[in-house]
Scaffold this active site. Structure first.
Site, short mmCIF file in Angstrom:
data_model
loop_
_atom_site.label_atom_id
_atom_site.label_comp_id
_atom_site.label_asym_id
_atom_site.label_seq_id
_atom_site.Cartn_x
_atom_site.Cartn_y
_atom_site.Cartn_z
N ASP A 66 0.80 -1.23 0.00
CA ASP A 66 0.00 0.00 0.00
C ASP A 66 0.83 1.28 0.00
OD1 ASP A 66 1.01 -0.36 2.53
OD2 ASP A 66 -0.90 -0.42 3.57
N ASP A 121 3.84 -1.57 11.41
CA ASP A 121 3.41 -0.22 11.06
C ASP A 121 2.79 0.37 12.32
OD1 ASP A 121 2.61 1.47 8.32
OD2 ASP A 121 1.39 1.89 10.09
N ARG A 381 -0.71 12.39 10.55
CA ARG A 381 0.59 13.00 10.90
C ARG A 381 0.83 14.25 10.07
NH1 ARG A 381 3.69 7.31 11.41
NH2 ARG A 381 3.06 7.05 13.56
N SER A 543 6.46 6.92 13.08
CA SER A 543 6.49 5.66 12.33
C SER A 543 7.28 4.57 13.03
CB SER A 543 7.12 5.94 10.96
OG SER A 543 7.72 4.79 10.44
N ARG A 545 9.15 2.56 11.41
CA ARG A 545 10.20 2.14 10.46
C ARG A 545 11.51 1.79 11.17
NH1 ARG A 545 9.70 8.03 7.66
NH2 ARG A 545 7.57 7.26 7.74
C1 MIC Z 1 3.85 6.09 8.39
O1 MIC Z 1 2.67 6.41 8.50
O2 MIC Z 1 4.79 6.85 8.73
C2 MIC Z 1 4.20 4.74 7.86
C3 MIC Z 1 4.88 4.93 6.57
O3 MIC Z 1 3.03 3.99 7.64
C4 MIC Z 1 5.08 4.05 8.88
C5 MIC Z 1 5.71 2.82 8.43
C6 MIC Z 1 6.86 3.04 7.53
O4 MIC Z 1 7.68 3.95 7.77
O5 MIC Z 1 7.00 2.24 6.62
C7 MIC Z 1 4.44 3.75 10.23
O6 MIC Z 1 3.55 4.46 10.62
O7 MIC Z 1 4.91 2.86 10.96
FE1 SF4 Z 2 -0.22 4.55 5.16
FE2 SF4 Z 2 1.04 5.19 7.42
FE3 SF4 Z 2 -0.43 6.98 6.10
FE4 SF4 Z 2 -1.64 5.01 7.31
S1 SF4 Z 2 -0.44 6.62 8.28
S2 SF4 Z 2 -2.08 5.76 5.27
S3 SF4 Z 2 -0.19 3.34 7.02
S4 SF4 Z 2 1.44 6.03 5.38
#
Ligand code: MIC
Ligand code: SF4
Length: 646
Positions: A66, A121, A381, A543, A545
């Site tokens: 996604d 995630d 965010r 995140s 990550r």
């Molecule tokens: C995000 O919303 O920052 C992400 C991308 O979904 C991350 C995961 C990622 O960095 O791959 C998260 O929320 O954990």
């Molecule tokens: Fe995707 Fe993270 Fe955004 Fe949710 S918050 S839509 S999982 S990038």
């Protein structure tokens, strides 16, 4: 000490081994389900392979695609092919690109009340909307859960949130969680879980509850859980999964470590202002501010109800000429239902731009705003630069508020539009078509794993040396997020290629004409010096990550010294052999300057004996450091990371 809560009931069914039930003490829980998404998943599955796991041991594991879907260059599709083949070979379901966002899909198609879910995630807690204990973690922890190992965390403090009353027209679930963020803020909630209860709960549908639990991630809590009640049953039945329903509530005499009461009937439309999810103002206060962009989508706010509401508001109207409006549906189920019932036509005809079902602009994949432009997003965010534009002015709002601004070109309370409030209900039956989810074969032995050239290997650290002698590479401000440490956006496609991705560590803090963080870190590393990162409060928020640990590790970082480190990030640091250290005296943050030398003698011994650590700055000033690590964490750090413990 909390007692008889819903969270405790779910924990009780999942605790493995000894547990003191004392908040802050270690607890291990059995994980029933896991989820991964592509941006963290590739590394998680490479780690699973490195551990030699042939078949997952969970009740259900799903791999979603996604995040990385722009396919600008071969990297994204290379990842997808690897993910699809490894899923088939290891007994994992695979959700194809375009099927939707992991959290929304998991809620729709797989979530089960009372079960535990671990996801790579940070917004995995979305599943709390359906009564799951759903927790976000780094990819390595999810790989371990897939291997059948319990998940280790601190026994939680439980915050009870009593909901009374009913939301007024135009006030949305998003406003409930924005209110929570105004109360609890994004800081200081590490180690807590949130449990919602009270008669107001029954007025909220599962997708509304999921909006609230989703953004619990921004509070920094481990997860948020709603009871499983008649609303949950109706949702599961409409998804054709009524037999997964069980009733779950706290005992009537439940006691919480902390109690918050929210009367839903008194809430008003809110917005999180730039550049933190807890910088809350009322829409009334912001009214009249010129808006240049609105985006509706993300795992927080793109359910059927959310998009039907937007369609009803846009029907027969046109968006303001100075605003662009983009819609990113959370799942193909929602997109297809809207296209069949005509609502999509109303959205298109109003002038909206339709994006594919996925994370898209939420993770900086397109739709960056122009400079000095106010952008309203229904996301979770608004960290600085996350939109892909430096100095961005990103506000987080409900779909109702975003649609109102798209029509008027300014921040506008939707109630002021003069539109009759559209009563939108979830359907009795959602459109069910799981053809984009590929079931693994019973025996995946012979499946060939597709490894194109951009699929790297997880880098492995070396064991922790006896002493650390090095340099303070950077000092970062309060609330440094993992987006600050490892930017996504245009760099997201390098998630499977650590040497390439590591070049942009702390990119936001690089200064023009000066060596980058990566260059400074590599120079120190090549001289045999240990790298130190100096942080303030809430270091590593946001995140999950694990690249925010892996890439600094690759650049030679051995320890992070901060005032406080967020839960998932601290666990990721440990997993890759970086020591998360906390100032005993917060004022010592000021005693270290960028470039200072830092010496920690006998660091191994201190950890082995659980003694306080003393760092010597520039050969003279002594700084006391503490750590909140379990015996297992220390074992991992001494070995130089989890992958060295095979
Ligand atoms: C995000 O919303 O920052 C992400 C991308 O979904 C991350 C995961 C990622 O960095 O791959 C998260 O929320 O954990
Ligand atoms: Fe995707 Fe993270 Fe955004 Fe949710 S918050 S839509 S999982 S990038």
């Amino acid at each position: 000490m909390a007692s008889n809560t819903l969270i405790q009931k779910i924990l009780a069914k999942h605790i493995v081994g000894e547990c003191s039930h004392v908040a802050g003490e270690p607890v291990a829980i059995r994980i029933d389900q896991t989820l991964t998404q592509d941006a963290t998943g590739t590394m998680a599955y490479l780690e699973l392979e490195a551990m030699g796991v042939k078949k997952v041991a969970t009740e259900l594991s799903v791999s979603y695609v996604d995040h990385n879907m722009m396919q600008n260059g071969p990297e994204n599709r290379n990842d997808h092919l690897y993910l699809q083949s490894i899923a088939a070979s290891r007994g994992i379901r695979f959700s194809r690109p375009g099927n939707g966002i992991c959290h929304q899909l998991h809620l729709e198609r797989f979530g089960i009340p009372g079960k535990t879910l671990l996801g790579s995630d940070s917004h995995t807690p979305t599943g709390g909307g359906i009564g799951m204990m759903a927790i976000g973690a780094g990819g390595l922890d999810v790989a371990l859960a897939m291997a059948g190992q319990p998940f280790r965390m601190a026994y939680p403090k439980i915050i009870g949130v009593k909901l009374t009353g009913k939301l007024r027209p135009w006030v949305a679930a998003k406003d409930v969680i924005l209110k929570m963020l105004s109360i609890l803020t994004t800081k200081g909630n590490v180690g807590c879980m949130v449990e919602y209860f009270g008669e107001g709960v029954s007025t909220l549908t599962v997708p509304q509850r999921a909006t609230i639990t989703n953004m619990g991630a921004e509070l920094g809590v481990t997860c948020s859980v709603f009871p499983s009640d008649g609303m949950t049953k109706a949702f599961l039945e409409a998804q054709g999964r009524g037999d997964s329903w069980v009733e779950l509530t706290a005992e009537p005499n439940a006691e919480y470590d902390k109690l918050i009461e929210i009367d839903l009937g008194t809430l008003e439309e809110l917005a999180a202002c730039p550049s933190s999810p807890d910088n809350i103002k009322t829409v009334a206060e912001l009214s009249g501010i010129k808006v240049g962009q609105c985006i509706i989508g993300s795992c927080t706010n793109s359910s059927y109800r959310d998009l039907m509401m937007v369609a009803a508001m846009l029907k027969g109207r046109k968006i303001h000429p100075d605003v662009t409006l983009a819609i990113a549906p959370g799942s193909r189920q929602v997109l297809e239902m809207l296209s069949r019932n005509g609502a999509l036509a109303d959205i298109i005809s109003a002038g909206a731009r339709i994006l594919e079902a996925g994370c898209g602009p939420c993770i900086g994949q397109g739709q960056s705003p122009a400079n000095e432009t106010v952008t309203l997003r229904t996301f979770n965010r608004n960290f600085p630069g996350r939109t892909g534009t430096k100095g961005d002015q990103s506000y987080l709002v409900s779909p109702e508020v975003a649609a109102a601004a798209a029509l008027t070109g300014t921040f506008t309370a939707p109630s002021a539009l003069g539109i009759e409030y559209p009563e939108i209900n979830d359907p009795e039956e959602f459109l069910i078509d799981d053809s984009m989810i590929i079931e693994p074969p019973a025996d995946g032995e012979g499946i060939e794993i597709i490894r194109k050239p951009t699929i790297g290997k997880p880098p492995v650290n070396t064991a922790l040396p006896a002493d650390l002698s090095g340099v303070a590479l950077i000092k970062t401000p309060d609330k440094t997020s993992t987006d600050d440490i490892m930017p996504a956006g245009i760099h997201l496609k390098h998630r499977s290629n650590i040497p390439e991705y590591a070049k942009v560590v702390f990119e936001r803090f690089n200064e023009a004409g000066k060596p980058t963080f990566a260059q400074r870190a590599m120079a120190a590393r090549d001289e045999g010096k240990a790298g130190f990162i100096i942080g303030r409060d809430s270091y590593g928020q946001g995140s999950s990550r694990e690249h925010a640990a892996i890439c600094p590790m690759y650049l030679g970082v051995k320890a992070v010294i901060a005032m406080a480190i967020e839960r998932i990030h601290a666990a990721n640091l440990v997993n890759f052999g970086i020591i998360p250290l906390i100032f005993v005296d917060r004022a010592d943050y000021d005693a270290i300057a960028e470039g200072d030398s830092i010496q920690i003698s006998d660091v191994r011994k201190a950890l082995e004996n659980r003694e306080e650590i003393v760092a010597v700055v520039n050969g003279s000033k002594q700084i006391r450091l503490k750590y909140n690590l379990t015996d297992e964490d220390i074992r991992i750090i001494l070995a130089g990371g989890r992958l060295n413990l095979r």
